[in-house]
Scaffold this motif. Structure first.
Motif, PDB file in Angstrom:
ATOM      1  N   SER A   1      17.218 -19.212 -71.545  1.00  0.00           N
ATOM      2  CA  SER A   1      18.449 -20.003 -71.096  1.00  0.00           C
ATOM      3  C   SER A   1      17.453 -21.482 -70.379  1.00  0.00           C
ATOM      4  CB  SER A   1      18.927 -19.491 -69.768  1.00  0.00           C
ATOM      5  OG  SER A   1      19.741 -18.257 -70.352  1.00  0.00           O
ATOM      6  N   LEU A   2      18.477 -22.469 -70.188  1.00  0.00           N
ATOM      7  CA  LEU A   2      17.889 -23.594 -69.706  1.00  0.00           C
ATOM      8  C   LEU A   2      19.232 -24.069 -69.138  1.00  0.00           C
ATOM      9  CD1 LEU A   2      15.498 -25.291 -72.299  1.00  0.00           C
ATOM     10  CD2 LEU A   2      15.193 -24.581 -70.006  1.00  0.00           C
ATOM     11  N   ARG A   3      18.999 -24.817 -67.772  1.00  0.00           N
ATOM     12  CA  ARG A   3      20.293 -25.631 -67.536  1.00  0.00           C
ATOM     13  C   ARG A   3      19.852 -27.166 -67.335  1.00  0.00           C
ATOM     14  NH1 ARG A   3      23.479 -25.529 -61.502  1.00  0.00           N
ATOM     15  NH2 ARG A   3      21.400 -26.679 -60.797  1.00  0.00           N
ATOM     16  N   LEU A   4      20.734 -27.711 -68.053  1.00  0.00           N
ATOM     17  CA  LEU A   4      20.304 -29.424 -68.052  1.00  0.00           C
ATOM     18  C   LEU A   4      21.201 -30.024 -66.827  1.00  0.00           C
ATOM     19  CD1 LEU A   4      20.566 -30.299 -71.826  1.00  0.00           C
ATOM     20  CD2 LEU A   4      18.757 -29.444 -70.335  1.00  0.00           C
ATOM     21  N   SER A   5      20.741 -31.051 -66.216  1.00  0.00           N
ATOM     22  CA  SER A   5      21.441 -31.728 -65.188  1.00  0.00           C
ATOM     23  C   SER A   5      21.486 -33.345 -65.716  1.00  0.00           C
ATOM     24  CB  SER A   5      20.729 -31.607 -63.854  1.00  0.00           C
ATOM     25  OG  SER A   5      20.830 -30.300 -63.258  1.00  0.00           O
ATOM     26  N   CYS A   6      22.738 -33.848 -65.227  1.00  0.00           N
ATOM     27  CA  CYS A   6      22.763 -35.351 -65.574  1.00  0.00           C
ATOM     28  C   CYS A   6      23.181 -36.070 -64.151  1.00  0.00           C
ATOM     29  CB  CYS A   6      23.749 -35.492 -66.531  1.00  0.00           C
ATOM     30  SG  CYS A   6      24.319 -37.184 -67.034  1.00  0.00           S
ATOM     31  N   ALA A   7      22.143 -36.758 -63.398  1.00  0.00           N
ATOM     32  CA  ALA A   7      22.503 -37.389 -62.139  1.00  0.00           C
ATOM     33  C   ALA A   7      23.002 -38.787 -62.589  1.00  0.00           C
ATOM     34  CB  ALA A   7      21.231 -37.390 -61.494  1.00  0.00           C
ATOM     35  N   ALA A   8      24.364 -39.104 -62.048  1.00  0.00           N
ATOM     36  CA  ALA A   8      24.858 -40.301 -62.197  1.00  0.00           C
ATOM     37  C   ALA A   8      24.665 -41.108 -61.120  1.00  0.00           C
ATOM     38  CB  ALA A   8      26.327 -40.244 -62.665  1.00  0.00           C
ATOM     39  N   SER A   9      24.951 -42.391 -61.128  1.00  0.00           N
ATOM     40  CA  SER A   9      24.941 -43.467 -60.028  1.00  0.00           C
ATOM     41  C   SER A   9      25.783 -44.568 -60.500  1.00  0.00           C
ATOM     42  CB  SER A   9      23.574 -44.161 -59.873  1.00  0.00           C
ATOM     43  OG  SER A   9      22.913 -44.641 -60.938  1.00  0.00           O
ATOM     44  N   GLY A  10      26.489 -45.269 -59.501  1.00  0.00           N
ATOM     45  CA  GLY A  10      27.262 -46.258 -59.862  1.00  0.00           C
ATOM     46  C   GLY A  10      28.760 -45.796 -59.485  1.00  0.00           C
ATOM     47  N   PRO A  11      29.697 -47.026 -59.237  1.00  0.00           N
ATOM     48  CA  PRO A  11      30.954 -46.595 -58.727  1.00  0.00           C
ATOM     49  C   PRO A  11      31.849 -45.741 -59.700  1.00  0.00           C
ATOM     50  CG  PRO A  11      30.959 -48.839 -59.871  1.00  0.00           C
ATOM     51  CD  PRO A  11      29.438 -48.097 -59.949  1.00  0.00           C
ATOM     52  N   SER A  12      32.870 -45.014 -58.972  1.00  0.00           N
ATOM     53  CA  SER A  12      33.881 -44.258 -59.604  1.00  0.00           C
ATOM     54  C   SER A  12      33.403 -43.063 -60.561  1.00  0.00           C
ATOM     55  CB  SER A  12      34.878 -45.287 -60.298  1.00  0.00           C
ATOM     56  OG  SER A  12      35.326 -46.292 -59.481  1.00  0.00           O
ATOM     57  N   PHE A  13      32.290 -42.678 -60.217  1.00  0.00           N
ATOM     58  CA  PHE A  13      31.833 -41.405 -61.227  1.00  0.00           C
ATOM     59  C   PHE A  13      32.746 -40.481 -61.270  1.00  0.00           C
ATOM     60  CE2 PHE A  13      29.312 -38.459 -63.319  1.00  0.00           C
ATOM     61  CZ  PHE A  13      29.557 -37.084 -62.751  1.00  0.00           C
ATOM     62  N   SER A  14      33.503 -40.271 -60.513  1.00  0.00           N
ATOM     63  CA  SER A  14      34.722 -39.006 -60.472  1.00  0.00           C
ATOM     64  C   SER A  14      35.696 -39.327 -61.281  1.00  0.00           C
ATOM     65  CB  SER A  14      34.946 -38.656 -59.038  1.00  0.00           C
ATOM     66  OG  SER A  14      35.571 -39.839 -58.516  1.00  0.00           O
ATOM     67  N   ARG A  15      35.692 -40.638 -61.803  1.00  0.00           N
ATOM     68  CA  ARG A  15      36.983 -40.801 -62.722  1.00  0.00           C
ATOM     69  C   ARG A  15      36.590 -40.720 -64.244  1.00  0.00           C
ATOM     70  NH1 ARG A  15      39.046 -46.398 -59.357  1.00  0.00           N
ATOM     71  NH2 ARG A  15      39.410 -45.509 -57.744  1.00  0.00           N
ATOM     72  N   TYR A  16      35.447 -40.675 -64.391  1.00  0.00           N
ATOM     73  CA  TYR A  16      34.773 -40.580 -65.919  1.00  0.00           C
ATOM     74  C   TYR A  16      35.078 -39.137 -66.477  1.00  0.00           C
ATOM     75  CZ  TYR A  16      32.911 -45.170 -65.187  1.00  0.00           C
ATOM     76  OH  TYR A  16      32.711 -46.702 -65.130  1.00  0.00           O
ATOM     77  N   ALA A  17      35.549 -38.960 -67.630  1.00  0.00           N
ATOM     78  CA  ALA A  17      35.288 -37.738 -68.327  1.00  0.00           C
ATOM     79  C   ALA A  17      33.744 -37.805 -68.821  1.00  0.00           C
ATOM     80  CB  ALA A  17      36.052 -37.500 -69.304  1.00  0.00           C
ATOM     81  N   MET A  18      33.135 -36.565 -68.927  1.00  0.00           N
ATOM     82  CA  MET A  18      31.664 -36.698 -69.024  1.00  0.00           C
ATOM     83  C   MET A  18      31.403 -35.705 -70.362  1.00  0.00           C
ATOM     84  SD  MET A  18      30.382 -38.553 -66.794  1.00  0.00           S
ATOM     85  CE  MET A  18      28.760 -38.105 -67.180  1.00  0.00           C
ATOM     86  N   GLY A  19      30.364 -35.673 -71.000  1.00  0.00           N
ATOM     87  CA  GLY A  19      30.170 -35.124 -72.277  1.00  0.00           C
ATOM     88  C   GLY A  19      28.483 -34.855 -72.337  1.00  0.00           C
ATOM     89  N   TRP A  20      28.313 -33.763 -73.083  1.00  0.00           N
ATOM     90  CA  TRP A  20      26.866 -33.695 -73.756  1.00  0.00           C
ATOM     91  C   TRP A  20      26.995 -33.723 -75.323  1.00  0.00           C
ATOM     92  CZ3 TRP A  20      22.750 -33.233 -70.796  1.00  0.00           C
ATOM     93  CH2 TRP A  20      22.898 -32.973 -69.366  1.00  0.00           C
ATOM     94  N   PHE A  21      25.822 -34.528 -75.784  1.00  0.00           N
ATOM     95  CA  PHE A  21      25.814 -34.643 -77.063  1.00  0.00           C
ATOM     96  C   PHE A  21      24.236 -34.418 -77.530  1.00  0.00           C
ATOM     97  CE2 PHE A  21      29.588 -36.911 -78.658  1.00  0.00           C
ATOM     98  CZ  PHE A  21      30.265 -37.074 -77.540  1.00  0.00           C
ATOM     99  N   ARG A  22      23.991 -34.148 -78.789  1.00  0.00           N
ATOM    100  CA  ARG A  22      22.671 -33.789 -78.980  1.00  0.00           C
ATOM    101  C   ARG A  22      22.498 -34.266 -80.309  1.00  0.00           C
ATOM    102  NH1 ARG A  22      23.093 -27.103 -79.788  1.00  0.00           N
ATOM    103  NH2 ARG A  22      24.243 -27.119 -81.845  1.00  0.00           N
TER     104      ARG A  22
END
Length: 125
Positions: A17-38
């Motif tokens: 197992s692994l856990r990836l994290s994605c730290a965001a900065s900038g305005p209104s992050f909570s309004r964005y849908a987020m995705g993971w791609f590879r």
């Protein structure tokens, strides 16, 4: 403008197992849908998982359903991808991305405006 930084990648044996994290900065992050791609060597970038801005909707590629879990913590401005039962075919560079246009979740690469630099995940057999 949202900036995204992934972490948590590495080398793991099949079944691990692994856990990836994605730290965001900038305005209104909570309004964005987020995705993971590879993206694996020689292949196109592909959808892995997505989560709505509120966290109440998620979507997964068939290849990872039941093994991967996407989540978000808007207070910490971070998105996670918990990856269990990893397989060698999961080996790729993993990217997180942010979308303003998705009403809930979206699997489409073109809908994501902001991207991280990627983190390498290597699964050995």
């Amino acid at each position: 403008q949202v900036q995204l930084v992934e972490s948590g990648g590495g080398l793991v044996q099949a079944g691990g197992s692994l856990r990836l994290s994605c730290a965001a900065s900038g305005p209104s992050f909570s309004r964005y849908a987020m995705g993971w791609f590879r993206q694996a060597p020689g292949k196109e970038r592909e959808f892995v998982a997505a989560i709505s801005w509120s966290g109440d909707s998620t979507d997964y590629a068939d290849s990872v359903k039941g093994r991967f879990t996407i989540s978000r913590d808007n207070a910490k401005i971070t998105v996670y991808l918990q990856m269990n039962s990893l397989k060698p075919e999961d080996t790729a560079v993993y990217y997180c991305a942010a979308s303003r246009v998705a009403s809930k979740t979206t699997i489409y690469l073109w809908a994501y405006e902001f991207w991280g630099q990627g983190t390498q995940v290597t699964v050995s057999s």
